[in-house]
Scaffold this active site. Sequence first.
Site, short mmCIF file in Angstrom:
data_model
loop_
_atom_site.label_atom_id
_atom_site.label_comp_id
_atom_site.label_asym_id
_atom_site.label_seq_id
_atom_site.Cartn_x
_atom_site.Cartn_y
_atom_site.Cartn_z
N LYS A 1 0.84 -1.21 0.00
CA LYS A 1 0.00 0.00 0.00
C LYS A 1 0.88 1.26 0.00
O LYS A 1 2.09 1.19 0.24
CB LYS A 1 -0.92 -0.04 1.22
CG LYS A 1 -1.96 -1.18 1.19
CD LYS A 1 -2.82 -1.15 2.45
CE LYS A 1 -3.92 -2.21 2.41
NZ LYS A 1 -4.76 -2.16 3.64
N TYR B 1 -12.08 -3.08 -3.81
CA TYR B 1 -12.69 -3.21 -2.48
C TYR B 1 -14.21 -3.25 -2.60
O TYR B 1 -14.92 -2.59 -1.84
CB TYR B 1 -12.25 -2.05 -1.59
CG TYR B 1 -10.84 -2.18 -1.05
CD1 TYR B 1 -10.48 -3.26 -0.25
CD2 TYR B 1 -9.86 -1.21 -1.31
CE1 TYR B 1 -9.19 -3.39 0.27
CE2 TYR B 1 -8.57 -1.34 -0.79
CZ TYR B 1 -8.25 -2.43 0.00
OH TYR B 1 -6.99 -2.55 0.53
N ARG C 1 -1.16 -14.60 3.98
CA ARG C 1 -1.93 -13.98 5.08
C ARG C 1 -1.23 -14.21 6.42
O ARG C 1 -1.21 -13.33 7.27
CB ARG C 1 -3.35 -14.54 5.13
CG ARG C 1 -4.21 -14.24 3.92
CD ARG C 1 -4.79 -12.85 3.89
NE ARG C 1 -5.79 -12.59 4.90
CZ ARG C 1 -6.61 -11.55 4.88
NH1 ARG C 1 -6.56 -10.67 3.88
NH2 ARG C 1 -7.48 -11.35 5.83
N THR D 1 -5.31 -7.67 10.58
CA THR D 1 -5.65 -6.38 9.98
C THR D 1 -5.23 -5.18 10.84
O THR D 1 -4.73 -4.18 10.32
CB THR D 1 -7.19 -6.30 9.73
OG1 THR D 1 -7.58 -7.42 8.93
CG2 THR D 1 -7.57 -5.01 9.05
N ARG E 1 2.89 -6.80 9.37
CA ARG E 1 2.13 -5.71 10.00
C ARG E 1 2.56 -5.53 11.47
O ARG E 1 2.67 -4.41 11.96
CB ARG E 1 0.63 -5.98 9.91
CG ARG E 1 0.07 -5.75 8.50
CD ARG E 1 -1.33 -6.33 8.39
NE ARG E 1 -2.02 -5.93 7.17
CZ ARG E 1 -3.16 -6.47 6.78
NH1 ARG E 1 -3.75 -7.42 7.50
NH2 ARG E 1 -3.75 -6.05 5.66
N ASN F 1 -1.80 -0.24 7.20
CA ASN F 1 -1.21 -1.53 7.62
C ASN F 1 -0.38 -2.17 6.51
O ASN F 1 -0.23 -3.39 6.46
CB ASN F 1 -2.32 -2.46 8.11
CG ASN F 1 -3.43 -2.64 7.08
OD1 ASN F 1 -3.30 -2.19 5.94
ND2 ASN F 1 -4.50 -3.31 7.46
N HIS G 1 -2.05 -5.29 1.34
CA HIS G 1 -3.29 -6.02 1.06
C HIS G 1 -2.89 -7.41 0.59
O HIS G 1 -1.94 -7.55 -0.20
CB HIS G 1 -4.11 -5.34 -0.05
CG HIS G 1 -5.16 -6.27 -0.58
ND1 HIS G 1 -6.38 -6.44 0.06
CD2 HIS G 1 -5.16 -7.13 -1.62
CE1 HIS G 1 -7.08 -7.35 -0.60
NE2 HIS G 1 -6.37 -7.80 -1.63
N GLU H 1 -8.99 -11.05 -7.96
CA GLU H 1 -8.10 -9.90 -7.78
C GLU H 1 -6.92 -9.93 -8.75
O GLU H 1 -6.52 -8.90 -9.28
CB GLU H 1 -7.60 -9.85 -6.33
CG GLU H 1 -8.72 -9.51 -5.36
CD GLU H 1 -8.27 -9.43 -3.90
OE1 GLU H 1 -9.09 -9.02 -3.07
OE2 GLU H 1 -7.11 -9.78 -3.60
P1 GDP Z 1 -7.52 -7.07 5.42
O1 GDP Z 1 -8.00 -8.18 4.53
O2 GDP Z 1 -6.75 -7.58 6.61
O3 GDP Z 1 -6.76 -6.01 4.68
O4 GDP Z 1 -8.83 -6.37 6.05
P2 GDP Z 1 -10.24 -5.96 5.36
O5 GDP Z 1 -10.35 -6.57 3.99
O6 GDP Z 1 -11.32 -6.30 6.31
O7 GDP Z 1 -10.17 -4.37 5.28
C1 GDP Z 1 -9.49 -3.73 4.23
C2 GDP Z 1 -8.69 -2.58 4.77
O8 GDP Z 1 -9.57 -1.58 5.30
C3 GDP Z 1 -7.76 -2.92 5.95
O9 GDP Z 1 -6.54 -3.51 5.56
C4 GDP Z 1 -7.57 -1.56 6.57
O10 GDP Z 1 -6.62 -0.77 5.84
C5 GDP Z 1 -8.95 -0.91 6.41
N1 GDP Z 1 -9.86 -1.11 7.56
C6 GDP Z 1 -10.55 -2.25 7.82
N2 GDP Z 1 -11.31 -2.09 8.92
C7 GDP Z 1 -11.09 -0.83 9.38
C8 GDP Z 1 -11.62 -0.09 10.50
O11 GDP Z 1 -12.42 -0.56 11.31
N3 GDP Z 1 -11.14 1.20 10.65
C9 GDP Z 1 -10.26 1.75 9.80
N4 GDP Z 1 -9.88 3.01 10.04
N5 GDP Z 1 -9.75 1.08 8.73
C10 GDP Z 1 -10.16 -0.20 8.52
MG MG Z 2 -9.35 -8.07 2.91
#
Ligand code: GDP
Ligand code: MG
Length: 162
Positions: free
Chosen positions: A10, A50, A89, A95, A106, A126, A129, A140
């Site tokens: 990212k 997304y 992962r 996350t 992370r 973080n 992705h 993807e």
């Molecule tokens: P990942 O698969 O671990 O990347 O998590 P997700 O697919 O659920 O979310 C995508 C991205 O959205 C995450 O990597 C974070 O950058 C962001 N994100 C997810 N949940 C939150 C949240 O509750 N608050 C904030 N500020 N960012 C979030």
């Molecule tokens: Mg995700």
Amino acid sequence: MIERTLVLLKPDAVKRGLMGRVISRFEDAGLKVVGSKMVLINEEFGKKHYYDIAARRGEKVLQVLLKFMTTGPVMALCLEGVNAVENVRKLVGGTEPKSALPGTIRGDFSHISFAYADAQGKAIENLIHASGNPEEAKQEIALWFTAEELHSYKTAHETHVF
Ligand code: GDP
Ligand code: MG
């Protein structure tokens, strides 16, 4: 069992100069880089990537995430290996950086919490992705790479060791 998965470094990883160190983590684990490029995405492309975040995490998260992901280029990688989706992962970690275990990318390179990012009205930065499951990985990879941008080759290990 051999899978391909999509990884994005990212904008925070790119701007912090962590691309090389992060890619090394994957190479060290024996994953093969079969595609790589830098891309500056726009909001429209971000929504395609997304597409399910609003349903899973809420509209607010989608909005801050789109803002973050368009602040600078990302490095897109396609990685190949045994159970690559699950293994990547595992290396990436949870996350929320605050909860991500030490030893994960992370956990080692970031530390902020959901609460802090939410209070700032920002996406949680973080670094990475990574596709969540094999089905998501297929979709993807097709979104980010053309067939010509993906490469099949043998690593030195495959040629000389096995
Ligand atoms: P990942 O698969 O671990 O990347 O998590 P997700 O697919 O659920 O979310 C995508 C991205 O959205 C995450 O990597 C974070 O950058 C962001 N994100 C997810 N949940 C939150 C949240 O509750 N608050 C904030 N500020 N960012 C979030
Ligand atoms: Mg995700």
